[in-house]
Design a protein around this motif. Sequence first.
Motif, PDB file in Angstrom:
ATOM      1  N   LYS A   1       0.915  -1.012   0.046  1.00 36.47           N
ATOM      2  CA  LYS A   1      -0.098   0.051  -0.104  1.00 36.47           C
ATOM      3  C   LYS A   1       0.922   1.062   0.016  1.00 36.47           C
ATOM      4  CE  LYS A   1      -3.920   1.927   2.233  1.00 36.47           C
ATOM      5  NZ  LYS A   1      -4.991   1.847   3.254  1.00 36.47           N
ATOM      6  N   LYS A   2       0.374   2.263  -0.931  1.00 36.19           N
ATOM      7  CA  LYS A   2       1.219   3.520  -0.812  1.00 36.19           C
ATOM      8  C   LYS A   2       0.762   4.526  -0.133  1.00 36.19           C
ATOM      9  CE  LYS A   2       4.174   6.285  -4.300  1.00 36.19           C
ATOM     10  NZ  LYS A   2       4.759   6.133  -5.594  1.00 36.19           N
ATOM     11  N   TYR A   3       1.442   5.370   0.593  1.00 35.73           N
ATOM     12  CA  TYR A   3       0.962   6.534   1.298  1.00 35.73           C
ATOM     13  C   TYR A   3       1.775   7.821   0.527  1.00 35.73           C
ATOM     14  CZ  TYR A   3      -1.148   3.152   4.776  1.00 35.73           C
ATOM     15  OH  TYR A   3      -1.729   2.218   5.287  1.00 35.73           O
ATOM     16  N   GLY A   4       0.984   8.998   0.901  1.00 36.21           N
ATOM     17  CA  GLY A   4       1.537  10.192   0.284  1.00 36.21           C
ATOM     18  C   GLY A   4       3.023  10.345   0.674  1.00 36.21           C
ATOM     19  N   SER A   5       3.315  10.024   2.071  1.00 38.05           N
ATOM     20  CA  SER A   5       4.772  10.460   2.703  1.00 38.05           C
ATOM     21  C   SER A   5       5.849   9.284   2.141  1.00 38.05           C
ATOM     22  CB  SER A   5       4.549  10.230   4.118  1.00 38.05           C
ATOM     23  OG  SER A   5       4.256   8.887   4.512  1.00 38.05           O
ATOM     24  N   ASP A   6       5.381   8.306   1.491  1.00 34.73           N
ATOM     25  CA  ASP A   6       6.388   7.351   0.868  1.00 34.73           C
ATOM     26  C   ASP A   6       7.231   8.062  -0.379  1.00 34.73           C
ATOM     27  OD1 ASP A   6       5.178   5.466   2.219  1.00 34.73           O
ATOM     28  OD2 ASP A   6       4.540   4.366   0.735  1.00 34.73           O
ATOM     29  N   PRO A   7       8.263   7.577  -0.130  1.00 29.28           N
ATOM     30  CA  PRO A   7       9.686   8.334  -1.080  1.00 29.28           C
ATOM     31  C   PRO A   7       9.236   7.931  -2.559  1.00 29.28           C
ATOM     32  CG  PRO A   7      10.451   6.271  -0.265  1.00 29.28           C
ATOM     33  CD  PRO A   7       9.140   6.412   0.594  1.00 29.28           C
ATOM     34  N   ALA A   8       9.532   8.967  -3.409  1.00 28.11           N
ATOM     35  CA  ALA A   8       8.918   9.017  -4.908  1.00 28.11           C
ATOM     36  C   ALA A   8       9.969   8.420  -5.719  1.00 28.11           C
ATOM     37  CB  ALA A   8       8.645  10.624  -5.305  1.00 28.11           C
ATOM     38  N   SER A   9      11.224   8.052  -4.972  1.00 28.11           N
ATOM     39  CA  SER A   9      12.225   7.342  -6.074  1.00 28.11           C
ATOM     40  C   SER A   9      13.292   6.801  -4.941  1.00 28.11           C
ATOM     41  CB  SER A   9      12.998   8.526  -6.630  1.00 28.11           C
ATOM     42  OG  SER A   9      13.702   9.371  -5.759  1.00 28.11           O
ATOM     43  N   GLU A  10      13.982   5.915  -5.791  1.00 25.00           N
ATOM     44  CA  GLU A  10      15.113   5.176  -4.939  1.00 25.00           C
ATOM     45  C   GLU A  10      16.133   6.167  -4.164  1.00 25.00           C
ATOM     46  OE1 GLU A  10      16.627   1.322  -5.844  1.00 25.00           O
ATOM     47  OE2 GLU A  10      18.658   2.244  -5.941  1.00 25.00           O
ATOM     48  N   ARG A  11      16.427   7.237  -4.976  1.00 26.53           N
ATOM     49  CA  ARG A  11      17.203   8.334  -4.505  1.00 26.53           C
ATOM     50  C   ARG A  11      16.561   8.925  -3.108  1.00 26.53           C
ATOM     51  NH1 ARG A  11      21.200  11.886  -5.243  1.00 26.53           N
ATOM     52  NH2 ARG A  11      21.852  10.466  -7.090  1.00 26.53           N
ATOM     53  N   GLU A  12      15.308   9.102  -3.188  1.00 28.66           N
ATOM     54  CA  GLU A  12      14.763   9.702  -2.015  1.00 28.66           C
ATOM     55  C   GLU A  12      14.766   8.911  -0.877  1.00 28.66           C
ATOM     56  OE1 GLU A  12      10.499  11.741  -0.505  1.00 28.66           O
ATOM     57  OE2 GLU A  12      10.909  11.577  -2.570  1.00 28.66           O
ATOM     58  N   ALA A  13      14.592   7.394  -1.185  1.00 29.72           N
ATOM     59  CA  ALA A  13      14.432   6.520  -0.142  1.00 29.72           C
ATOM     60  C   ALA A  13      15.908   6.203   0.496  1.00 29.72           C
ATOM     61  CB  ALA A  13      13.748   5.173  -0.675  1.00 29.72           C
ATOM     62  N   ALA A  14      16.732   6.516  -0.378  1.00 28.45           N
ATOM     63  CA  ALA A  14      18.377   6.184   0.115  1.00 28.45           C
ATOM     64  C   ALA A  14      18.643   7.430   0.901  1.00 28.45           C
ATOM     65  CB  ALA A  14      19.319   6.133  -1.038  1.00 28.45           C
ATOM     66  N   GLU A  15      18.352   8.583   0.324  1.00 34.11           N
ATOM     67  CA  GLU A  15      18.591  10.019   1.335  1.00 34.11           C
ATOM     68  C   GLU A  15      18.059   9.729   2.549  1.00 34.11           C
ATOM     69  OE1 GLU A  15      17.262  12.708  -1.526  1.00 34.11           O
ATOM     70  OE2 GLU A  15      19.150  12.994  -2.413  1.00 34.11           O
ATOM     71  N   GLN A  16      16.665   9.331   2.752  1.00 31.40           N
ATOM     72  CA  GLN A  16      16.035   9.241   4.142  1.00 31.40           C
ATOM     73  C   GLN A  16      16.750   7.954   4.915  1.00 31.40           C
ATOM     74  OE1 GLN A  16      12.138   8.450   2.660  1.00 31.40           O
ATOM     75  NE2 GLN A  16      11.560  10.504   3.087  1.00 31.40           N
ATOM     76  N   MET A  17      17.254   6.682   4.239  1.00 36.67           N
ATOM     77  CA  MET A  17      17.996   5.858   5.171  1.00 36.67           C
ATOM     78  C   MET A  17      19.149   6.609   5.637  1.00 36.67           C
ATOM     79  SD  MET A  17      18.227   3.119   6.751  1.00 36.67           S
ATOM     80  CE  MET A  17      17.030   1.917   5.861  1.00 36.67           C
ATOM     81  N   ILE A  18      20.005   7.389   4.668  1.00 37.89           N
ATOM     82  CA  ILE A  18      21.186   8.089   5.060  1.00 37.89           C
ATOM     83  C   ILE A  18      20.865   9.122   6.366  1.00 37.89           C
ATOM     84  CG2 ILE A  18      23.054   9.830   4.417  1.00 37.89           C
ATOM     85  CD1 ILE A  18      22.895   8.584   1.752  1.00 37.89           C
ATOM     86  N   GLN A  19      19.643   9.824   6.475  1.00 40.21           N
ATOM     87  CA  GLN A  19      19.533  10.584   7.384  1.00 40.21           C
ATOM     88  C   GLN A  19      19.122   9.704   8.744  1.00 40.21           C
ATOM     89  OE1 GLN A  19      16.240  12.918   5.981  1.00 40.21           O
ATOM     90  NE2 GLN A  19      17.355  13.839   4.319  1.00 40.21           N
ATOM     91  N   PHE A  20      18.653   8.489   8.834  1.00 37.26           N
ATOM     92  CA  PHE A  20      18.387   7.676   9.898  1.00 37.26           C
ATOM     93  C   PHE A  20      19.582   7.230  10.298  1.00 37.26           C
ATOM     94  CE2 PHE A  20      17.061   4.112  12.209  1.00 37.26           C
ATOM     95  CZ  PHE A  20      15.931   4.341  12.713  1.00 37.26           C
ATOM     96  N   VAL A  21      20.577   6.693   9.548  1.00 36.88           N
ATOM     97  CA  VAL A  21      21.856   6.256  10.107  1.00 36.88           C
ATOM     98  C   VAL A  21      22.474   7.285  10.731  1.00 36.88           C
ATOM     99  CG1 VAL A  21      24.094   5.078   9.458  1.00 36.88           C
ATOM    100  CG2 VAL A  21      21.805   4.074   8.458  1.00 36.88           C
TER     101      VAL A  21
END
Length: 326
Positions: free
Chosen positions: A176-196
Amino acid sequence: MKQYTHAYLERDLTTEEMKHFQEKRWLYQLQELDLDEAQKSGTSIMVMEPVLGGVKDKKFSKQEIQQLKDQGITPIAYLSIGEISHFQTRWQEEWGEFNGQKLKVSKRAPQWIGKVPNKDWPEGVKVRYWKEDWWELVKEDLDEIMDLGYEGVYLDIIDAFEYWGNEDTYGFFKEKKYGSDPASEREAAEQMIQFVQRLSMYAKHKESEFKIVPQNGENILEYDDHEEYLEYVDGIGVEDVWFDEEKPQSESFTEERLSHLEKFVEEGKFVLSVDYVDNGKGYSGANKDRINAYIASCLSQGFYCYPALTNRELDEFRVIEEIKGQ
């Protein structure tokens, strides 16, 4: 980057390689860990499951962790930051149940929990790691790990960014997709970098020498435009660089992974390598050749090495006596 051995050695390890292996051997065991046995292993780094990792799902005490440290062992606690499983103490019954085959997430589960079970480990699902509620759960686990005296944390499922950044996740896999989900792999990766980064800053504010060790996902460096990721980690763990169990990886696959890992080494970070190459049938024949090829390849890169069992259960520490005694 040093060359690696792509194929079975079909020769014995040299005396120097055997000696070097003893210096660069580490232990990775998440189940049924006997600390008395582990203390005699001769390893200097040990990655372990802190809550359910002991014999009969025993939780390790602060005193036991101190005993490891007294033996010169660096105890590092396993912590998944990209996935949650039903057997973990953080899992709440109302979020869903495991029927013996796969986890079924209920409608009452919070939004940060994914809906689609991991196809390889169906008792777990990916999490939306950019959500604040998830951070709070991870922070609680991290606090407990540090209070128990562990000297580092081993962060699994870094590569969850590939899951959330893939359109097939929502199409073919029916997440299921929500509005806050990343729009691309780049955005998802940037969010993981921020988490770490956030986790690292939090931990090192409490204990500056506490080690942050992500597992896999080294290609996240491709999205680290500000070159910050390496500043917040002390090393990296990697699986399957040379072998996928009994099958050698392609040369291009290994070379690509090594090209990323070289950047960690250049920045003075250690690499904990595990390939699941030992079929458990003894140190002879093709099994011996495969184990030797992995060890020689791993040592040639200056990595710490662990030739684990091909069943991937990480519930047994096997000492290869023919190598140990050299």
